[in-house]
Design a protein around this motif. Structure first.
Motif, mmCIF file in Angstrom:
data_model
loop_
_atom_site.group_PDB
_atom_site.id
_atom_site.type_symbol
_atom_site.label_atom_id
_atom_site.label_comp_id
_atom_site.label_asym_id
_atom_site.label_seq_id
_atom_site.Cartn_x
_atom_site.Cartn_y
_atom_site.Cartn_z
ATOM 1 N N GLY A 122 -31.395 52.570 40.780
ATOM 2 C CA GLY A 122 -30.870 52.855 42.156
ATOM 3 C C GLY A 122 -29.669 52.221 42.374
ATOM 4 N N GLU A 123 -29.380 51.013 41.914
ATOM 5 C CA GLU A 123 -28.050 50.293 42.256
ATOM 6 C C GLU A 123 -27.029 51.139 41.354
ATOM 7 O OE1 GLU A 123 -29.515 45.809 43.129
ATOM 8 O OE2 GLU A 123 -29.030 46.505 40.995
ATOM 9 N N LEU A 124 -27.428 51.396 40.012
ATOM 10 C CA LEU A 124 -26.334 52.311 39.425
ATOM 11 C C LEU A 124 -25.957 53.473 40.020
ATOM 12 C CD1 LEU A 124 -24.735 52.739 36.649
ATOM 13 C CD2 LEU A 124 -26.972 53.456 35.722
ATOM 14 N N ALA A 125 -26.975 54.192 40.582
ATOM 15 C CA ALA A 125 -26.622 55.544 41.118
ATOM 16 C C ALA A 125 -25.599 55.293 42.489
ATOM 17 C CB ALA A 125 -27.921 56.311 41.649
ATOM 18 N N ALA A 126 -26.053 54.334 42.956
ATOM 19 C CA ALA A 126 -25.109 54.018 44.302
ATOM 20 C C ALA A 126 -23.604 53.608 43.836
ATOM 21 C CB ALA A 126 -25.743 52.692 45.112
ATOM 22 N N HIS A 127 -23.478 52.684 42.841
ATOM 23 C CA HIS A 127 -22.454 52.359 42.373
ATOM 24 C C HIS A 127 -21.297 53.419 41.701
ATOM 25 C CE1 HIS A 127 -22.991 48.382 43.337
ATOM 26 N NE2 HIS A 127 -23.757 48.160 42.442
ATOM 27 N N ALA A 128 -22.050 54.308 41.204
ATOM 28 C CA ALA A 128 -21.483 55.720 40.496
ATOM 29 C C ALA A 128 -21.518 56.857 41.294
ATOM 30 C CB ALA A 128 -22.254 56.015 39.174
ATOM 31 N N ALA A 129 -22.086 56.513 42.437
ATOM 32 C CA ALA A 129 -22.059 57.917 43.608
ATOM 33 C C ALA A 129 -22.765 59.142 42.910
ATOM 34 C CB ALA A 129 -20.540 57.968 43.947
ATOM 35 N N ILE A 130 -23.760 58.780 42.397
ATOM 36 C CA ILE A 130 -24.533 60.206 41.788
ATOM 37 C C ILE A 130 -25.976 59.651 42.332
ATOM 38 C CG2 ILE A 130 -22.966 60.684 39.989
ATOM 39 C CD1 ILE A 130 -25.017 59.096 38.184
ATOM 40 N N ALA A 131 -26.781 60.938 42.200
ATOM 41 C CA ALA A 131 -28.198 60.712 42.290
ATOM 42 C C ALA A 131 -29.158 59.746 41.614
ATOM 43 C CB ALA A 131 -28.983 62.208 42.495
ATOM 44 N N PRO A 132 -30.283 59.222 41.892
ATOM 45 C CA PRO A 132 -30.802 58.379 41.042
ATOM 46 C C PRO A 132 -31.128 58.990 39.933
ATOM 47 C CG PRO A 132 -31.481 57.998 43.266
ATOM 48 C CD PRO A 132 -30.640 59.040 43.372
ATOM 49 N N ALA A 133 -31.646 60.368 39.997
ATOM 50 C CA ALA A 133 -32.277 60.964 38.789
ATOM 51 C C ALA A 133 -31.300 61.089 37.690
ATOM 52 C CB ALA A 133 -32.861 62.305 39.135
ATOM 53 N N SER A 134 -29.919 61.576 38.128
ATOM 54 C CA SER A 134 -28.812 61.695 37.223
ATOM 55 C C SER A 134 -28.374 60.370 36.565
ATOM 56 C CB SER A 134 -27.702 62.295 38.130
ATOM 57 O OG SER A 134 -26.556 62.493 37.506
ATOM 58 N N ALA A 135 -28.406 59.277 37.527
ATOM 59 C CA ALA A 135 -28.247 58.054 36.734
ATOM 60 C C ALA A 135 -29.220 57.672 35.830
ATOM 61 C CB ALA A 135 -28.205 56.919 37.826
ATOM 62 N N SER A 136 -30.399 57.910 35.939
ATOM 63 C CA SER A 136 -31.536 57.740 34.934
ATOM 64 C C SER A 136 -31.040 58.497 33.770
ATOM 65 C CB SER A 136 -32.847 58.036 35.416
ATOM 66 O OG SER A 136 -33.773 57.861 34.516
ATOM 67 N N GLU A 137 -30.817 59.723 34.095
ATOM 68 C CA GLU A 137 -30.558 60.799 32.870
ATOM 69 C C GLU A 137 -29.448 60.258 32.215
ATOM 70 O OE1 GLU A 137 -29.243 65.208 32.119
ATOM 71 O OE2 GLU A 137 -29.931 64.657 33.881
ATOM 72 N N HIS A 138 -28.283 59.888 32.719
ATOM 73 C CA HIS A 138 -27.089 59.322 32.089
ATOM 74 C C HIS A 138 -27.353 58.022 31.248
ATOM 75 C CE1 HIS A 138 -24.423 62.719 33.214
ATOM 76 N NE2 HIS A 138 -24.728 62.313 34.566
ATOM 77 N N ALA A 139 -28.110 57.365 31.778
ATOM 78 C CA ALA A 139 -28.362 55.886 31.364
ATOM 79 C C ALA A 139 -29.074 56.000 30.031
ATOM 80 C CB ALA A 139 -29.096 54.990 32.230
ATOM 81 N N THR A 140 -30.237 57.089 30.112
ATOM 82 C CA THR A 140 -30.963 57.556 28.790
ATOM 83 C C THR A 140 -29.993 58.006 27.608
ATOM 84 O OG1 THR A 140 -32.883 58.077 30.097
ATOM 85 C CG2 THR A 140 -32.668 58.912 27.856
ATOM 86 N N VAL A 141 -29.062 58.432 27.940
ATOM 87 C CA VAL A 141 -28.144 59.111 26.802
ATOM 88 C C VAL A 141 -27.293 57.868 26.489
ATOM 89 C CG1 VAL A 141 -26.044 60.733 26.211
ATOM 90 C CG2 VAL A 141 -28.015 61.436 27.595
ATOM 91 N N LEU A 142 -26.713 57.024 27.178
ATOM 92 C CA LEU A 142 -25.726 55.867 26.769
ATOM 93 C C LEU A 142 -26.899 55.006 26.206
ATOM 94 C CD1 LEU A 142 -23.743 55.393 30.539
ATOM 95 C CD2 LEU A 142 -22.972 56.139 28.020
ATOM 96 N N ARG A 143 -28.096 54.652 26.579
ATOM 97 C CA ARG A 143 -28.645 53.873 25.986
ATOM 98 C C ARG A 143 -29.140 54.404 24.461
ATOM 99 N NH1 ARG A 143 -32.049 53.620 29.300
ATOM 100 N NH2 ARG A 143 -33.860 54.990 28.766
ATOM 101 N N ALA A 144 -29.082 55.585 24.116
ATOM 102 C CA ALA A 144 -29.421 56.270 22.944
ATOM 103 C C ALA A 144 -28.295 56.020 21.880
ATOM 104 C CB ALA A 144 -29.876 57.400 22.959
#
Length: 332
Positions: free
Chosen positions: A279-301
């Motif tokens: 949630g904090e990541l979404a706020a810092h990146a100015a995107i939706a929480p679902a989008s933040a979770s999706e991008h984090a998944t790709v970056l983690r992979a």
């Protein structure tokens, strides 16, 4: 061999995590790390830079804080507050307290310099020591302090969550499981010095102090007794600094070209706010929480970030690979 810390019911009720950074306590741990040879990949660049800048007064203070063993507790109180105020408290420590403290320290550390016996009754010597502590703080801690406070805040959130869901038992058992073992009602702490003995908290509880400098616990005798543990982050401020990364500098163009503009913004937001939740990541990146979770998944992979789940909360932090990507010079 270990120090066995005995808890009463009152001690368990009063055990807590430090609420704010403790500059002089952290400075002692930094000074110990400066003189140690451990963790060269993590600290050696920082050590080389710091050693080249030490003043005469700083080296005096350094002489009283060995890499291993006891140092005078009055020099590094486990207190929060502005550095100048804490140093003034050190300078005005009652002379009887300094004498007793130095005598006890000398019994456990015979390598203390001879002039240390005069600290309590020599105002100019004590002033020089405080000046040395100020210089050490400026060189060892000040450049990394903002990042460290962010790490500490994230770590404190994790520890409070552990305490909320598992009580003090979970807090003590997970703080530093490699070197601290909770065997109710005793906490066994294995110090680098190999010291052994029993310590009664006498109803004052235990203060757990996160640090970025020491994997091994450091025990500070005071009221209350304090034990350090490593801040729970994958990347310390010192590691970031050693790679030339500066939080808040913005998203490098080459990263945007490689992973895409939004994903690069997410990666940079994690670098600027280590340990942030989704949630904090979404706020810092100015995107939706679902989008933040999706991008984090790709970056983690891709191995650029690491995510830790604690019940319903996921915290994200940069990996060394992610740091290397953000720190690479343009055109490299």
């Amino acid at each position: 061999m270990a120090i066995r810390i005995h808890f009463t019911v009152q001690d368990l009720a009063r055990t807590r995590v430090a609420e704010a950074p403790m500059p002089l306590h952290e400075l002692e741990l930094a000074v110990r790390a400066l003189q140690s040879r451990s963790q060269p990949a993590r600290f050696e660049a920082w050590r080389r830079r710091a050693r080249a800048q030490l003043s005469v007064e700083a080296r005096m203070a350094l002489a009283l804080m060995p890499a291993v063993g006891r140092s005078p507790g009055f020099l590094s109180p486990a207190k929060a507050g502005p550095v100048d105020e804490l140093l003034e408290q050190v300078r005005t420590t009652p002379r009887d307290s300094i004498t007793a403290n130095m005598r006890e320290t000398a019994m456990r550390n015979p390598a203390l310099p001879g002039w240390s016996r005069d600290v309590a009754h020599n105002a100019s010597l004590l002033t020089a020591l405080c000046t040395g502590l100020r210089h050490l703080h400026a060189e060892l801690l000040a450049p990394h302090w903002n990042q460290f406070t962010e790490h500490l805040a994230a770590d404190r959130g994790l520890r409070l969550q552990q305490q909320l869901t598992g009580g003090v038992e979970q807090l003590l058992s997970r703080a530093n499981p490699r070197w601290m073992r909770w065997n109710p009602p005793v906490l066994e702490v294995r110090l680098m010095s190999g010291a052994e003995g029993d310590l009664q908290l006498e109803g004052q509880g235990l203060l757990l102090v996160p640090t970025m400098f020491s994997r091994r616990p450091v025990l500070t005798h005071g009221n209350p007794v304090a034990v350090s543990y490593p801040v729970c982050q994958d990347l310390s401020p010192l590691e970031a600094a050693s790679h030339g990364f500066k939080p808040g500098r913005g998203c490098p163009a080459h990263v945007s070209m490689l992973v895409g503009r939004t994903r690069a913004r997410v990666l940079t937001a994690i670098a600027d706010h280590q340990g942030c939740s989704t949630g904090e990541l979404a706020a810092h990146a100015a995107i939706a929480p679902a989008s933040a979770s999706e991008h984090a998944t790709v970056l983690r992979a891709a191995g650029l970030i690491r995510s830790l789940r604690h019940h319903n909360t996921v915290s994200h932090s940069l990996t060394p690979l992610g740091l290397a990507l953000l720190s690479a010079p343009e055109g490299a």
